[in-house]
Each structure stands twice: as structure tokens, then as C-alpha cells.
Design a protein around this motif. Structure first.
Motif, mmCIF file in Angstrom:
data_model
loop_
_atom_site.group_PDB
_atom_site.id
_atom_site.type_symbol
_atom_site.label_atom_id
_atom_site.label_comp_id
_atom_site.label_asym_id
_atom_site.label_seq_id
_atom_site.Cartn_x
_atom_site.Cartn_y
_atom_site.Cartn_z
ATOM 1 N N VAL A 20 1.640 84.083 100.403
ATOM 2 C CA VAL A 20 3.009 84.510 100.672
ATOM 3 C C VAL A 20 3.631 84.960 99.360
ATOM 4 N N LEU A 22 7.236 84.963 97.386
ATOM 5 C CA LEU A 22 8.546 84.323 97.374
ATOM 6 C C LEU A 22 9.394 84.989 96.299
ATOM 7 N N TYR A 97 0.411 76.102 94.472
ATOM 8 C CA TYR A 97 0.243 74.939 95.326
ATOM 9 C C TYR A 97 -1.203 74.486 95.148
ATOM 10 N N LEU A 130 12.050 77.916 94.746
ATOM 11 C CA LEU A 130 11.352 78.720 95.741
ATOM 12 C C LEU A 130 10.157 77.969 96.333
ATOM 13 N N LEU A 131 9.376 77.332 95.480
ATOM 14 C CA LEU A 131 8.175 76.635 95.942
ATOM 15 C C LEU A 131 8.524 75.423 96.798
ATOM 16 N N GLY A 133 11.392 74.871 98.410
ATOM 17 C CA GLY A 133 12.030 75.321 99.639
ATOM 18 C C GLY A 133 11.021 75.795 100.664
ATOM 19 N N HIS A 134 10.045 76.578 100.226
ATOM 20 C CA HIS A 134 9.014 77.068 101.137
ATOM 21 C C HIS A 134 8.168 75.911 101.669
ATOM 22 N N ALA A 135 7.848 74.963 100.784
ATOM 23 C CA ALA A 135 7.011 73.832 101.192
ATOM 24 C C ALA A 135 7.701 72.971 102.252
ATOM 25 N N GLU A 137 10.737 73.623 103.978
ATOM 26 C CA GLU A 137 11.455 74.266 105.068
ATOM 27 C C GLU A 137 10.578 75.148 105.946
ATOM 28 N N THR A 138 9.552 75.752 105.373
ATOM 29 C CA THR A 138 8.666 76.629 106.146
ATOM 30 C C THR A 138 7.355 75.935 106.503
ATOM 31 N N LEU A 139 6.704 75.348 105.503
ATOM 32 C CA LEU A 139 5.417 74.700 105.750
ATOM 33 C C LEU A 139 5.568 73.316 106.358
ATOM 34 N N LYS A 198 17.681 69.977 96.692
ATOM 35 C CA LYS A 198 18.011 71.397 96.856
ATOM 36 C C LYS A 198 19.409 71.685 96.327
#
Length: 208
Positions: A20, A22, A97, A130-131, A133-135, A137-139, A198
């Protein structure tokens, strides 16, 4: 009779971490590729790698480093990124990651190194924002781990500013370059702690 507290539960859904890009707060994290070796080699100075497990000096070093990261990506245990400045488009370093556990829905953020001009700027804060948040909230991971050489005061302070909790020192954890025995400081952040972390990161980014 006192019953033990009920343990937290999470959905038993295997964690998938696809490549992805970011972007935000002045940085862009894009999937690391073999073609990035030359540009990254130009950023390498010994001081950048003072506390890392590996010193990168040449394009050949970077090619081997990237090849290992891409192998980890193929195996599903890592997902490496190139860090690029949005304003200039120039590479600034790498992060990834790693230690991805599909079953346990956990991962680690590591192998982060930045060129000296990016030190003491917003870049590291933005990357972690960014990392993380993605981990979370998305993953939908439940735990993110971070670790560093016990002696690396600058890195430890940066991790603590995120809001990650210190878990302890793993003594004689690994042998690094020249046979040095490294003790490693471990930190973590849980999904339940992410909202507070956050907000803290967003406040830091506003100031920086």
C-alpha cells in the motif's frame, strides 16, 4: 466467590498486509523496490546506522538489504516502504511492517532509518502516524511492537513520545556488527490505546 475478569476478545480473522502507499503530513510511504537502491545509497552515512544491526554504505549493500526485505514480503512476514518527502519527491530513508503474525493480528514497525537532513524534523512523527493509523484502523491489528537498542536514547525518546508503553529489556538479545552483544528495549501500543496516541501524534504534527 470472586470470578476472574473476563479476558478481551478479538475476531479470529487472519491478518493480511498487502502493499500500500500511505501519504500525508509531508511524507509519502511507497512500497520499497529494488530500483530504489541507488538513491538510498546516496543517503548513507555511518552516523545514520550507529545503533542499527547493519551498516549500509554502498549500492550493493542496499541491494542486499532490499532483496531481504522483498523476500520477507513474499513470505508475508514483512511489508517494506521507501520514505519520500512530498515537497521534493526525494527519498529520505526506509521503514517497514515486520514480524507480521497473521494468526495473532500483531506486527512490528521497524528497520526505520532516516537520512541526517530528516533528523529532528516532522518526518519520523509523520511516518509513525501513517503506519500506526493504517495498522489499527485499516488492518485492524491488536498490537504494534517497536524495539530499539537499549543505548539508543534518541530512538527510545521518539518511541515514548508516540505513547508506546515500555515493556522491558531483552538482555543479550542479539549479536550485531563486529560481534557486539545488544540488549534490546521493547515497547508496544495496543488498539485500545491508539485513540489517545493518535491525538498525541496529531498535536505533535500541528506543532512540527
Amino acid at each position: 466467590m470472586h470470578l476472574p475478569p473476563e479476558l478481551p476478545r478479538r475476531a479470529l480473522i487472519p491478518l493480511m498486509v498487502p502493499p500500500v502507499t500511505l501519504e500525508g503530513h509531508g511524507v509519502r510511504l511507497e512500497p520499497l523496490r529494488s530500483g530504489h537502491a541507488g538513491a538510498l545509497a546516496a543517503l548513507c552515512e555511518d552516523t545514520v546506522f550507529e545503533f542499527t544491526t547493519q551498516v549500509l554504505r554502498t549500492q550493493a549493500d542496499l541491494e542486499g538489504y532490499i532483496a531481504a526485505a522483498l523476500k520477507g514480503a513474499e513470505q508475508g512476514t514483512e511489508q517494506p516502504f521507501l520514505i519520500r518527502g512530498l515537497d521534493t519527491g526525494e527519498p529520505l530513508g526506509t521503514t517497514r511492517y515486520m514480524a507480521i503474525s497473521r494468526h495473532d493480528r500483531t506486527l512490528e514497525i521497524g528497520h526505520t532509518w532516516l537520512a541526517r537532513p530528516a533528523w529532528r524534523t516532522h518526518v519520523n512523527t509523520a511516518c509513525k502516524y501513517l503506519l500506526l493509523g493504517h495498522a489499527f484502523e485499516t488492518l485492524q491489528v491488536m498490537r504494534v511492537q517497536l524495539k530499539t537498542d537499549q543505548r539508543n536514547a534518541r530512538s527510545r525518546a521518539a518511541i515514548e513520545r508516540i505513547g508506546a508503553k515500555f515493556e522491558g529489556i531483552l538482555r543479550h538479545h542479539m549479536l550485531v556488527r563486529d560481534g557486539v552483544v545488544r540488549d534490546t528495549a521493547y515497547y508496544s501500543l495496543l488498539d485500545t490505546e491508539w485513540p489517545e496516541a493518535k491525538a498525541r501524534l496529531e498535536e505533535r504534527l500541528r506543532r512540527e
